[in-house]
Design a protein around this motif. Sequence first.
Motif, PDB file in Angstrom:
ATOM      1  N   SER A   1       6.302  -4.808  -5.899  1.00 13.88           N
ATOM      2  CA  SER A   1       5.509  -3.697  -5.364  1.00 13.88           C
ATOM      3  C   SER A   1       6.037  -2.339  -5.810  1.00 13.88           C
ATOM      4  O   SER A   1       5.291  -1.341  -5.777  1.00 13.88           O
TER       5      SER A   1
ATOM      6  N   ARG B   1      -0.988  -2.429  -6.980  1.00 14.08           N
ATOM      7  CA  ARG B   1      -1.848  -3.452  -6.370  1.00 14.08           C
ATOM      8  C   ARG B   1      -1.150  -4.816  -6.391  1.00 14.08           C
ATOM      9  O   ARG B   1      -1.678  -5.802  -6.889  1.00 14.08           O
ATOM     10  N   TRP B   2       0.048  -4.851  -5.831  1.00 16.01           N
ATOM     11  CA  TRP B   2       0.816  -6.097  -5.828  1.00 16.01           C
ATOM     12  C   TRP B   2       0.154  -7.165  -4.961  1.00 16.01           C
ATOM     13  O   TRP B   2       0.318  -8.362  -5.220  1.00 16.01           O
ATOM     14  N   ASN B   3      -0.613  -6.720  -3.951  1.00 19.98           N
ATOM     15  CA  ASN B   3      -1.329  -7.688  -3.115  1.00 19.98           C
ATOM     16  C   ASN B   3      -2.329  -8.498  -3.941  1.00 19.98           C
ATOM     17  O   ASN B   3      -2.477  -9.714  -3.726  1.00 19.98           O
ATOM     18  N   MET B   4      -2.975  -7.833  -4.865  1.00 18.44           N
ATOM     19  CA  MET B   4      -3.933  -8.519  -5.718  1.00 18.44           C
ATOM     20  C   MET B   4      -3.213  -9.519  -6.624  1.00 18.44           C
ATOM     21  O   MET B   4      -3.692 -10.651  -6.822  1.00 18.44           O
TER      22      MET B   4
END
Length: 326
Positions: A270, A275-278
Motif C-alpha cells: 500500500s 489502489r492496493w485493495n484492487m
Amino acid sequence: MRVAAITVAVLLLVTLPAWVGNPYYINIASQILFFAVFALALNVLVGYGGLTSLGHAGLFAMAGYTAALLLARGHGHFVADTAALAVTVITAAIYAVLSLRSTGIGFLMITLAIGQILWGIAYRWASLTNGDNGVNVSSRPAPFGLSLAGADGFYYLCLVVFLVCVATMTVVVRSPFGASLRGTRDQERRMSALGYNVWLIRFYAFLLSGFWSGVAGLLFLYYNQFISPQIVALTTSAEALLMVISGGTATLLGPIVGAALVVIMKNVVSAYIVRWNMVLGIIFILIVSFMPDGLVPGSVRLWKWARHRMRRGKVEPVAKVGGGGA
C-alpha cells in the motif's frame, strides 16, 4: 525434508531481527505472527469443522477491550490478560450456543449478526468503551522482567505465542478429537449414527477457536496500545476469513501464508500502490480461479505435477531407445 524445512523456518524466524534490522519491518513481522494466530484459530472452525464464521472479529476484540478497560482502571497486566481470555472463552461459548443451532449459511448469518451486535456495543456504549475515541493502553507487560517496549522484544513475544499456537494446533489436528471434528465436517449424520455428540464436538472446537482468537486480540492490543470499534467491524472478520481461504483451509501452513499475504499487502504494498485493495482483490480472484484449495495445497499440487512431468521426460527417451533396439 519436512523436518529440515521446519528447522530452517524456525531459525529464520528466530534470527529475523538480526538480518532485517529495520524496526518497521520487524513490526510488520509481528503483525504477521499474531494475525496468523488469529487465522489459525478461525481455521479450526472453517477448515476442520466446516463452519464458516463471519463474526470472529467480536472474539478478537473482546479480549482487547476487556484487557484495555481493566488496565485503564488500574489493574495489572496479569489480571487484565487472564480476565480477558476468560471473558473471550465465555463469549465464544455464547457464540456457540446461539450459532450451532444451524450449519452452512445459517451458521454464517448468526455469527455475522452476533459480531455486528458486539460492534454496535463498542460503537454506541461510549460510557464504557469510549466510542470512536477508543481506549489507550499506556504500557506493555514485562514478563520475567523482560521489556517488550521495543520492536525486537515484542516480536519475540509474538514468535513464542505463534510457535505455541502452531504446536497446539498440530496436536489437536492429529488427535482423536481432530479426527472426530473432521468427521462432523464430512459425515455429520454418520458421526451421529456412530454415537458421537456432534454438537458437543463443535462446541469444544468453538471454545478452542475463541481462546486463540482472544490471545491474538491481546497481542493486537499491545502492539497498537490502542483499541477502537473499527477492529470489531465486519472488515476484520472478512480479512481473517480471506487469510484462511487464500492460504488453504484445513492446513496449518495455509492460514499463516494467507496472513502474511494480507498483512504485506496492507502495510508494504500500500506504500507503493494507491489502489492496493484492487490488487488484493485480483490476487484473491486468481487464487480462487486457479487454486481453489488455496495457495499451499495448490502449490503442492503444482509441484507434484511438475515433478511428475520431469520424471516422464527422463523415462520416455529410455523407453524409445529400448523399443528401437528390439
